[in-house]
Design a protein around this motif. Sequence first.
Motif, short mmCIF file in Angstrom:
data_model
loop_
_atom_site.label_atom_id
_atom_site.label_comp_id
_atom_site.label_asym_id
_atom_site.label_seq_id
_atom_site.Cartn_x
_atom_site.Cartn_y
_atom_site.Cartn_z
N ALA A 172 -15.74 -19.51 -42.53
CA ALA A 172 -14.29 -19.31 -42.57
C ALA A 172 -13.61 -20.48 -43.29
O ALA A 172 -13.97 -21.64 -43.08
CB ALA A 172 -13.73 -19.16 -41.16
N HIS A 173 -12.65 -20.15 -44.14
CA HIS A 173 -11.83 -21.15 -44.82
C HIS A 173 -10.53 -21.32 -44.08
O HIS A 173 -10.06 -20.39 -43.41
CB HIS A 173 -11.52 -20.70 -46.25
N ARG A 174 -9.92 -22.49 -44.22
CA ARG A 174 -8.58 -22.76 -43.65
C ARG A 174 -7.52 -22.48 -44.70
O ARG A 174 -7.69 -22.84 -45.87
CB ARG A 174 -8.47 -24.22 -43.21
N ASP B 286 -10.78 -25.56 -48.50
CA ASP B 286 -12.21 -25.32 -48.37
C ASP B 286 -12.81 -24.56 -49.55
O ASP B 286 -14.02 -24.31 -49.59
CB ASP B 286 -12.50 -24.54 -47.08
N ASP C 140 -4.86 -21.24 -36.12
CA ASP C 140 -6.28 -21.34 -35.80
C ASP C 140 -6.94 -20.00 -35.47
O ASP C 140 -7.89 -19.94 -34.71
CB ASP C 140 -6.49 -22.33 -34.64
N ASP D 233 -5.85 -23.47 -49.76
CA ASP D 233 -7.18 -23.41 -49.14
C ASP D 233 -7.95 -24.67 -49.54
O ASP D 233 -8.44 -24.76 -50.67
CB ASP D 233 -7.91 -22.16 -49.61
N THR E 82 -7.16 -19.03 -40.52
CA THR E 82 -8.47 -18.98 -41.16
C THR E 82 -8.74 -17.60 -41.74
O THR E 82 -8.05 -16.62 -41.40
CB THR E 82 -9.59 -19.34 -40.17
N TYR E 83 -9.75 -17.53 -42.60
CA TYR E 83 -10.20 -16.24 -43.09
C TYR E 83 -11.65 -16.37 -43.56
O TYR E 83 -12.01 -17.35 -44.19
CB TYR E 83 -9.35 -15.72 -44.25
N GLN E 84 -12.44 -15.36 -43.22
CA GLN E 84 -13.83 -15.28 -43.68
C GLN E 84 -14.06 -13.90 -44.25
O GLN E 84 -13.70 -12.90 -43.62
CB GLN E 84 -14.81 -15.55 -42.52
N PRO F 143 -8.16 -16.05 -37.26
CA PRO F 143 -8.39 -15.34 -38.52
C PRO F 143 -7.21 -14.45 -38.92
O PRO F 143 -6.63 -13.76 -38.08
CB PRO F 143 -9.63 -14.49 -38.25
#
Length: 175
Positions: free
Chosen positions: A127-129, A73, A30, A71, A170-172, A32
Motif C-alpha cells: 500500500a502507498h500513502r 511511496d 490511515d 504519493d 492509503t491505496y494498494q 484504504p
Amino acid sequence: MKAMLLTALLMSQTIFAADFSVRSSDIKADTPMSAKQEFNGFGCSGANLSPQLQWQNAPAGTKSFAITIFDPDAPTGSGWWHWNVVNIPASTTSVATGSVPKGALETRTDYGTAGFGGACPPAGDPAHRYIHTIWALDVEQLPLDAQASGALVGYMLNQHKLGTAQLIATYQRKK
C-alpha cells in the motif's frame, strides 16, 4: 490548584479545537481509499474522482488555499503528484467529490496533464500513502499556469505557506 488545572485543560482544548484541519466524507485517515479515487489508466480501472475535502480553522491572514495530493511511496525517486490546485479563494472551505473550487487553477500532475489523477500504484507494491494537503497561503494568487510542474507548485506553496492541514490515506492496487 484544581481551578488552575481546569483552566489549563480548557485552554488546551480550545487551542486544539482551533487547529487547522481537513476531513473528508470520501476518505478516512490511515485507511484504504475506494476505487472511486483510483486512476483509470496505466492498468487501473477506477472512477478517477477527486475526493470531497473540507477544512476549518485556517491561520489568520489566509488569502488563498491550495490542495495537493502526493504519493511519497511511488517508485520514482521523487514521489508522484496526483493533484495540484492553487488560487482557491480564501472564502472557500470545501470541495465536492469530482469537482474543482470556483476560481481555482489545476496544474500539471505526474500523469502529464492538469487535473486530478487518482491512485495507481504498481501491481504487487505494498500500500502507498496518499498525502492530501490543504495549504493556507499569504497571497491571493500564485504566478503559475496549468503547465506548472509539481516541483514548481511545491516551491511556490512553501514560499507562501501560513499553515497546512493533512489527511493521509492509503491505496494498494488489486491483483
